[in-house]
Design a protein around this motif. Structure first.
Motif, PDB file in Angstrom:
ATOM      1  N   TRP A 119       0.605  -1.020  -0.289  1.00  0.00           N
ATOM      2  CA  TRP A 119       0.451   0.281  -0.032  1.00  0.00           C
ATOM      3  C   TRP A 119       0.934   1.406  -0.336  1.00  0.00           C
ATOM      4  O   TRP A 119       0.361   2.246  -0.252  1.00  0.00           O
ATOM      5  CB  TRP A 119      -0.951   0.066   0.912  1.00  0.00           C
ATOM      6  CG  TRP A 119      -2.182  -0.754   0.568  1.00  0.00           C
ATOM      7  CD1 TRP A 119      -2.545  -1.910   1.673  1.00  0.00           C
ATOM      8  CD2 TRP A 119      -2.812  -0.496  -0.245  1.00  0.00           C
ATOM      9  NE1 TRP A 119      -3.676  -2.337   1.332  1.00  0.00           N
ATOM     10  CE2 TRP A 119      -3.824  -1.496   0.340  1.00  0.00           C
ATOM     11  CE3 TRP A 119      -2.607   0.658  -0.973  1.00  0.00           C
ATOM     12  CZ2 TRP A 119      -5.483  -1.602  -0.746  1.00  0.00           C
ATOM     13  CZ3 TRP A 119      -4.791   0.405  -1.931  1.00  0.00           C
ATOM     14  CH2 TRP A 119      -5.464  -0.357  -1.591  1.00  0.00           C
ATOM     15  N   ALA A 120       1.790   0.955   1.031  1.00  0.00           N
ATOM     16  CA  ALA A 120       3.309   2.560   1.202  1.00  0.00           C
ATOM     17  C   ALA A 120       3.613   2.801  -0.847  1.00  0.00           C
ATOM     18  O   ALA A 120       4.065   3.565  -1.627  1.00  0.00           O
ATOM     19  CB  ALA A 120       4.026   1.689   1.372  1.00  0.00           C
ATOM     20  N   ARG A 121       3.859   1.596  -1.555  1.00  0.00           N
ATOM     21  CA  ARG A 121       4.343   1.255  -2.801  1.00  0.00           C
ATOM     22  C   ARG A 121       2.738   2.515  -3.502  1.00  0.00           C
ATOM     23  O   ARG A 121       3.404   3.519  -4.605  1.00  0.00           O
ATOM     24  CB  ARG A 121       4.618   0.274  -3.302  1.00  0.00           C
ATOM     25  CG  ARG A 121       5.834   0.270  -2.667  1.00  0.00           C
ATOM     26  CD  ARG A 121       6.227  -1.916  -3.738  1.00  0.00           C
ATOM     27  NE  ARG A 121       7.440  -1.699  -2.848  1.00  0.00           N
ATOM     28  CZ  ARG A 121       8.176  -3.164  -3.212  1.00  0.00           C
ATOM     29  NH1 ARG A 121       8.356  -3.650  -4.388  1.00  0.00           N
ATOM     30  NH2 ARG A 121       9.472  -3.386  -2.635  1.00  0.00           N
ATOM     31  N   VAL A 122       1.903   1.812  -3.607  1.00  0.00           N
ATOM     32  CA  VAL A 122       0.654   2.077  -4.171  1.00  0.00           C
ATOM     33  C   VAL A 122       0.754   4.009  -4.212  1.00  0.00           C
ATOM     34  O   VAL A 122       0.586   4.730  -5.097  1.00  0.00           O
ATOM     35  CB  VAL A 122      -0.600   1.739  -4.125  1.00  0.00           C
ATOM     36  CG1 VAL A 122      -1.373   1.884  -4.374  1.00  0.00           C
ATOM     37  CG2 VAL A 122      -0.533   0.505  -4.290  1.00  0.00           C
ATOM     38  N   PHE A 123       0.299   4.042  -2.870  1.00  0.00           N
ATOM     39  CA  PHE A 123       0.394   5.672  -2.671  1.00  0.00           C
ATOM     40  C   PHE A 123       1.730   6.115  -3.048  1.00  0.00           C
ATOM     41  O   PHE A 123       1.720   7.720  -4.049  1.00  0.00           O
ATOM     42  CB  PHE A 123       0.508   5.903  -1.031  1.00  0.00           C
ATOM     43  CG  PHE A 123       0.252   7.159  -0.815  1.00  0.00           C
ATOM     44  CD1 PHE A 123      -1.185   7.853  -0.388  1.00  0.00           C
ATOM     45  CD2 PHE A 123       1.890   7.994  -0.217  1.00  0.00           C
ATOM     46  CE1 PHE A 123      -0.493   8.752  -0.643  1.00  0.00           C
ATOM     47  CE2 PHE A 123       1.645   8.730   0.270  1.00  0.00           C
ATOM     48  CZ  PHE A 123       0.231   9.967   0.257  1.00  0.00           C
ATOM     49  N   ALA A 124       3.150   5.989  -3.433  1.00  0.00           N
ATOM     50  CA  ALA A 124       3.769   6.366  -3.546  1.00  0.00           C
ATOM     51  C   ALA A 124       4.170   6.886  -5.374  1.00  0.00           C
ATOM     52  O   ALA A 124       4.248   7.308  -5.289  1.00  0.00           O
ATOM     53  CB  ALA A 124       5.035   6.090  -3.179  1.00  0.00           C
ATOM     54  N   LEU A 125       3.570   5.976  -5.792  1.00  0.00           N
ATOM     55  CA  LEU A 125       3.049   5.605  -7.316  1.00  0.00           C
ATOM     56  C   LEU A 125       2.340   6.249  -7.620  1.00  0.00           C
ATOM     57  O   LEU A 125       2.223   7.244  -8.305  1.00  0.00           O
ATOM     58  CB  LEU A 125       3.193   4.522  -7.182  1.00  0.00           C
ATOM     59  CG  LEU A 125       2.972   4.048  -9.123  1.00  0.00           C
ATOM     60  CD1 LEU A 125       4.014   4.448  -9.762  1.00  0.00           C
ATOM     61  CD2 LEU A 125       2.398   2.744  -9.611  1.00  0.00           C
ATOM     62  N   PHE A 126       0.922   6.747  -6.629  1.00  0.00           N
ATOM     63  CA  PHE A 126      -0.068   7.263  -6.771  1.00  0.00           C
ATOM     64  C   PHE A 126       0.731   8.962  -7.042  1.00  0.00           C
ATOM     65  O   PHE A 126       0.304   9.764  -7.978  1.00  0.00           O
ATOM     66  CB  PHE A 126      -1.170   7.393  -6.012  1.00  0.00           C
ATOM     67  CG  PHE A 126      -2.262   8.074  -6.356  1.00  0.00           C
ATOM     68  CD1 PHE A 126      -2.873   8.234  -7.092  1.00  0.00           C
ATOM     69  CD2 PHE A 126      -2.381   9.169  -5.666  1.00  0.00           C
ATOM     70  CE1 PHE A 126      -4.087   9.347  -7.323  1.00  0.00           C
ATOM     71  CE2 PHE A 126      -3.888   9.883  -5.477  1.00  0.00           C
ATOM     72  CZ  PHE A 126      -4.555  10.452  -6.379  1.00  0.00           C
ATOM     73  N   SER A 127       1.572   9.543  -5.946  1.00  0.00           N
ATOM     74  CA  SER A 127       1.429  10.889  -5.676  1.00  0.00           C
ATOM     75  C   SER A 127       2.631  11.319  -6.377  1.00  0.00           C
ATOM     76  O   SER A 127       2.660  12.376  -6.505  1.00  0.00           O
ATOM     77  CB  SER A 127       1.845  10.541  -4.391  1.00  0.00           C
ATOM     78  OG  SER A 127       3.531  10.632  -4.189  1.00  0.00           O
TER      79      SER A 127
END
Length: 309
Positions: free
Chosen positions: A150-158
């Motif tokens: 989930w941290a990777r998803v948020f980083a990629l999204f941001s």
């Protein structure tokens, strides 16, 4: 379809058609906020699928044969240069929209189209996993836990998926998100600038074409990724704006085959009150500077309340 509607479709052109009641189309900022939610949903879903698909890429399998790979060698920093071109197009588009009198309509059209495209891209990325077109690419290691994923998803999204911002995932192939953005930005710049700005239109076309070519020679995507992305973004743009520009096409009819397109009810919902083509009317840059100069923190609540009216 009635004879009257048929005559309208044949005789009217976007230049002749007028907004509803002959007045300026309403901004409908609430709909713009809903459209922004579509973009957040689409980009968030695509980011999650990219992170998940990174662990499914067959690392030992060689790249698939590609015609353009045989013609052009891989060029270092081509992908980063393509992203710089994309950022320049984004800045140009933002300036145009902020100076446009109907900025809220343009914003919501961009949000809706990009959100839907990235939703579809997330599905395509995950359902078919292709081998990496670059054998030397260092892919991200598998996520060790759900929280890390989930941290990777948020980083990629941001970071909006930019490699210059640290994106390093494999399996992000069908179809090219960079081609979607570059082509879409050109289409909106070309649509919402006056016809007399030929230098700006020509420059955006040249830079967008060169940017797509850089994506190809960087070997971050197969040629089919770029072709599919170009086809989808142009057809969605043309379909959306055609239905939005002709209110007669928004009516349900057995002869209006556009009603069978999944995009039709979405366009009707967001564009039902526009009533025709959006005129390219611009405000003076001094108007924006005066607004900023006259801003006071004490007026924040009053401005916020009037903003939604």
């Amino acid at each position: 379809m009635t004879d009257e509607a048929a005559i309208d479709l044949v005789s009217l052109s976007p230049v002749d058609q007028k907004p509803i009641n002959g007045s300026s189309p309403p901004p409908e900022k609430i709909k713009c906020l809903l459209a922004f939610g579509v973009t957040v949903l689409g980009t968030g879903f695509a980011s999650a699928m990219i992170v998940l698909n990174n662990d499914r890429v067959p690392m030992t399998q060689p790249p698939l044969p590609d015609f353009l790979f045989d013609l052009f060698p891989r060029t270092e920093f081509a992908f980063q240069l393509a992203e710089c071109i994309m950022l320049c197009l984004i800045i140009t588009m933002l300036v145009i929209i902020l100076l446009h009198h109907h900025k809220w309509i343009i914003f919501r059209r961009i949000f809706v189209m990009m959100g839907l495209l990235y939703l579809f891209r997330g599905v395509c990325v995950y359902v078919t996993t292709l081998p990496n077109p670059r054998t030397d690419k260092q892919c991200a290691t598998p996520a060790g836990s759900v929280m890390e994923a989930w941290a990777r998803v948020f980083a990629l999204f941001s970071r909006i998926g930019l490699s210059v911002a640290g994106q390093n995932y494999c399996g992000d192939l069908i179809f090219s998100g960079h081609t979607i953005s570059i082509t879409g930005l050109y289409l909106y710049i070309n649509e919402y600038t006056p016809t007399n700005l030929r230098v700006l239109r020509s420059a955006s076309f040249i830079f967008s074409t060169f940017g797509i070519f850089l994506v190809l020679i960087s070997r971050e995507h197969y040629t089919i990724d770029v072709i599919v992305a170009y086809y989808l973004v142009t057809r969605m743009f043309w379909t959306y704006h055609t239905v939005a520009n002709f209110p007669a096409l928004q009516k349900q009819s057995r002869y209006n085959l556009l009603c069978r397109n999944f995009l039709h009810p979405i366009v009707v919902f967001f564009e039902c009150n526009v009533g025709g083509p959006v005129p390219n009317e611009f405000v003076s840059p001094r108007t924006i500077s005066n607004y900023i100069a006259g801003y006071r923190p004490l007026n924040f609540m009053a401005r916020t309340a009037s903003w939604w009216q």
